[in-house]
Design a protein around this motif. Structure first.
Motif, PDB file in Angstrom:
ATOM      1  N   MET A  67      -8.697  -0.065   6.504  1.00 57.86           N
ATOM      2  CA  MET A  67      -7.823  -0.972   7.235  1.00 57.86           C
ATOM      3  C   MET A  67      -7.962  -2.362   6.638  1.00 57.86           C
ATOM      4  O   MET A  67      -9.004  -2.727   6.139  1.00 57.86           O
ATOM      5  CB  MET A  67      -8.232  -0.998   8.700  1.00 57.86           C
ATOM      6  N   GLY A  68      -6.934  -3.105   6.765  1.00 59.60           N
ATOM      7  CA  GLY A  68      -6.958  -4.443   6.223  1.00 59.60           C
ATOM      8  C   GLY A  68      -5.618  -5.112   6.384  1.00 59.60           C
ATOM      9  O   GLY A  68      -4.668  -4.509   6.862  1.00 59.60           O
ATOM     10  N   ALA A  69      -5.582  -6.362   5.998  1.00 62.31           N
ATOM     11  CA  ALA A  69      -4.347  -7.140   6.103  1.00 62.31           C
ATOM     12  C   ALA A  69      -3.965  -7.670   4.725  1.00 62.31           C
ATOM     13  O   ALA A  69      -4.833  -8.105   3.966  1.00 62.31           O
ATOM     14  CB  ALA A  69      -4.540  -8.298   7.075  1.00 62.31           C
ATOM     15  N   THR A  70      -2.689  -7.610   4.413  1.00 62.04           N
ATOM     16  CA  THR A  70      -2.193  -8.134   3.144  1.00 62.04           C
ATOM     17  C   THR A  70      -0.726  -8.515   3.294  1.00 62.04           C
ATOM     18  O   THR A  70      -0.041  -7.999   4.168  1.00 62.04           O
ATOM     19  CB  THR A  70      -2.334  -7.106   2.003  1.00 62.04           C
ATOM     20  N   GLU A  71      -0.283  -9.412   2.457  1.00 61.53           N
ATOM     21  CA  GLU A  71       1.135  -9.763   2.421  1.00 61.53           C
ATOM     22  C   GLU A  71       1.850  -8.988   1.313  1.00 61.53           C
ATOM     23  O   GLU A  71       3.063  -9.030   1.209  1.00 61.53           O
ATOM     24  CB  GLU A  71       1.305 -11.272   2.210  1.00 61.53           C
TER      25      GLU A  71
ATOM     26  N   VAL B 280      -2.788  -1.547  -2.634  1.00 59.56           N
ATOM     27  CA  VAL B 280      -3.254  -0.168  -2.784  1.00 59.56           C
ATOM     28  C   VAL B 280      -3.680   0.120  -4.234  1.00 59.56           C
ATOM     29  O   VAL B 280      -4.782   0.648  -4.449  1.00 59.56           O
ATOM     30  CB  VAL B 280      -2.201   0.834  -2.271  1.00 59.56           C
ATOM     31  N   PRO B 281      -2.868  -0.226  -5.237  1.00 60.33           N
ATOM     32  CA  PRO B 281      -3.333  -0.004  -6.619  1.00 60.33           C
ATOM     33  C   PRO B 281      -4.625  -0.768  -6.951  1.00 60.33           C
ATOM     34  O   PRO B 281      -5.452  -0.268  -7.728  1.00 60.33           O
ATOM     35  CB  PRO B 281      -2.169  -0.496  -7.475  1.00 60.33           C
ATOM     36  N   GLU B 282      -4.816  -1.934  -6.390  1.00 61.57           N
ATOM     37  CA  GLU B 282      -6.062  -2.676  -6.630  1.00 61.57           C
ATOM     38  C   GLU B 282      -7.260  -1.903  -6.094  1.00 61.57           C
ATOM     39  O   GLU B 282      -8.299  -1.830  -6.736  1.00 61.57           O
ATOM     40  CB  GLU B 282      -5.998  -4.062  -5.974  1.00 61.57           C
ATOM     41  N   HIS B 283      -7.127  -1.335  -4.902  1.00 62.61           N
ATOM     42  CA  HIS B 283      -8.213  -0.524  -4.349  1.00 62.61           C
ATOM     43  C   HIS B 283      -8.488   0.686  -5.241  1.00 62.61           C
ATOM     44  O   HIS B 283      -9.649   1.015  -5.497  1.00 62.61           O
ATOM     45  CB  HIS B 283      -7.877  -0.062  -2.932  1.00 62.61           C
ATOM     46  N   ASN B 284      -7.436   1.342  -5.698  1.00 64.06           N
ATOM     47  CA  ASN B 284      -7.611   2.530  -6.539  1.00 64.06           C
ATOM     48  C   ASN B 284      -8.132   2.198  -7.929  1.00 64.06           C
ATOM     49  O   ASN B 284      -8.704   3.057  -8.591  1.00 64.06           O
ATOM     50  CB  ASN B 284      -6.311   3.330  -6.608  1.00 64.06           C
TER      51      ASN B 284
ATOM     52  N   LYS C  75      -4.897   6.583  -0.327  1.00 60.34           N
ATOM     53  CA  LYS C  75      -3.514   7.001  -0.144  1.00 60.34           C
ATOM     54  C   LYS C  75      -3.010   6.358   1.155  1.00 60.34           C
ATOM     55  O   LYS C  75      -3.623   6.524   2.210  1.00 60.34           O
ATOM     56  CB  LYS C  75      -3.433   8.519  -0.034  1.00 60.34           C
ATOM     57  N   LEU C  76      -1.935   5.628   1.055  1.00 55.80           N
ATOM     58  CA  LEU C  76      -1.367   4.979   2.225  1.00 55.80           C
ATOM     59  C   LEU C  76      -0.648   6.021   3.074  1.00 55.80           C
ATOM     60  O   LEU C  76       0.240   6.719   2.597  1.00 55.80           O
ATOM     61  CB  LEU C  76      -0.389   3.877   1.808  1.00 55.80           C
TER      62      LEU C  76
ATOM     63  N   GLY D 201     -10.491   0.090  -8.323  1.00 57.06           N
ATOM     64  CA  GLY D 201     -11.888  -0.282  -8.121  1.00 57.06           C
ATOM     65  C   GLY D 201     -12.139  -1.771  -8.108  1.00 57.06           C
ATOM     66  O   GLY D 201     -13.263  -2.209  -8.315  1.00 57.06           O
ATOM     67  N   LYS D 202     -11.114  -2.581  -7.857  1.00 60.50           N
ATOM     68  CA  LYS D 202     -11.272  -4.039  -7.885  1.00 60.50           C
ATOM     69  C   LYS D 202     -12.038  -4.577  -6.681  1.00 60.50           C
ATOM     70  O   LYS D 202     -12.490  -5.710  -6.703  1.00 60.50           O
ATOM     71  CB  LYS D 202      -9.912  -4.715  -7.995  1.00 60.50           C
ATOM     72  N   SER D 203     -12.174  -3.782  -5.636  1.00 61.76           N
ATOM     73  CA  SER D 203     -12.954  -4.179  -4.470  1.00 61.76           C
ATOM     74  C   SER D 203     -14.225  -3.336  -4.422  1.00 61.76           C
ATOM     75  O   SER D 203     -14.157  -2.107  -4.303  1.00 61.76           O
ATOM     76  CB  SER D 203     -12.150  -3.972  -3.176  1.00 61.76           C
ATOM     77  N   ALA D 204     -15.368  -3.976  -4.520  1.00 62.05           N
ATOM     78  CA  ALA D 204     -16.636  -3.247  -4.511  1.00 62.05           C
ATOM     79  C   ALA D 204     -16.813  -2.460  -3.211  1.00 62.05           C
ATOM     80  O   ALA D 204     -17.382  -1.363  -3.216  1.00 62.05           O
ATOM     81  CB  ALA D 204     -17.794  -4.217  -4.700  1.00 62.05           C
ATOM     82  N   HIS D 205     -16.307  -2.993  -2.125  1.00 58.78           N
ATOM     83  CA  HIS D 205     -16.462  -2.335  -0.825  1.00 58.78           C
ATOM     84  C   HIS D 205     -15.656  -1.038  -0.738  1.00 58.78           C
ATOM     85  O   HIS D 205     -16.105  -0.069  -0.126  1.00 58.78           O
ATOM     86  CB  HIS D 205     -16.042  -3.282   0.306  1.00 58.78           C
ATOM     87  N   THR D 206     -14.464  -0.985  -1.323  1.00 60.24           N
ATOM     88  CA  THR D 206     -13.611   0.196  -1.191  1.00 60.24           C
ATOM     89  C   THR D 206     -13.661   1.121  -2.408  1.00 60.24           C
ATOM     90  O   THR D 206     -13.167   2.241  -2.336  1.00 60.24           O
ATOM     91  CB  THR D 206     -12.147  -0.222  -0.937  1.00 60.24           C
ATOM     92  N   ALA D 207     -14.260   0.689  -3.512  1.00 53.91           N
ATOM     93  CA  ALA D 207     -14.254   1.474  -4.750  1.00 53.91           C
ATOM     94  C   ALA D 207     -14.913   2.839  -4.567  1.00 53.91           C
ATOM     95  O   ALA D 207     -14.454   3.837  -5.129  1.00 53.91           O
ATOM     96  CB  ALA D 207     -14.943   0.702  -5.867  1.00 53.91           C
ATOM     97  N   LYS D 208     -15.954   2.909  -3.764  1.00 51.03           N
ATOM     98  CA  LYS D 208     -16.680   4.175  -3.616  1.00 51.03           C
ATOM     99  C   LYS D 208     -15.906   5.224  -2.826  1.00 51.03           C
ATOM    100  O   LYS D 208     -16.291   6.392  -2.790  1.00 51.03           O
ATOM    101  CB  LYS D 208     -18.047   3.922  -2.987  1.00 51.03           C
ATOM    102  N   PHE D 209     -14.801   4.829  -2.186  1.00 51.34           N
ATOM    103  CA  PHE D 209     -14.011   5.756  -1.381  1.00 51.34           C
ATOM    104  C   PHE D 209     -12.681   6.145  -2.036  1.00 51.34           C
ATOM    105  O   PHE D 209     -11.852   6.786  -1.413  1.00 51.34           O
ATOM    106  CB  PHE D 209     -13.721   5.158  -0.004  1.00 51.34           C
TER     107      PHE D 209
END
Length: 63
Positions: A1-5, A11-15, A29-30, A17-25
């Motif tokens: 969950m999160g907020a973005t404009e 979503v591509p940034e998370h996939n 998929k939205l 691995g640009k976020s250390a917190h979400t990279a391991k998961f």
């Protein structure tokens, strides 16, 4: 969950691995999103979804 404009960017940034917190998961998929008229309302709803009753709501209604 999160907020973005910019959901198409987030979503591509998370996939990627640009976020250390979400990279391991990854991969992410939205499956659902909700738009709000202002950021404060969006953040309040996100906080609710992370609460005990909000998690129950999301399991019952969103998945």
């Amino acid at each position: 969950m999160g907020a973005t404009e910019d959901l198409k960017r987030r979503v591509p940034e998370h996939n990627a691995g640009k976020s250390a917190h979400t990279a391991k998961f990854k991969p992410w998929k939205l499956v659902w999103y909700c738009a709000f008229p202002d950021k404060l309302k969006a953040l309040a709803f996100e906080k609710y979804l992370k609460s005990h009753s909000g998690r129950a709501f999301s399991k019952k209604r969103l998945c």
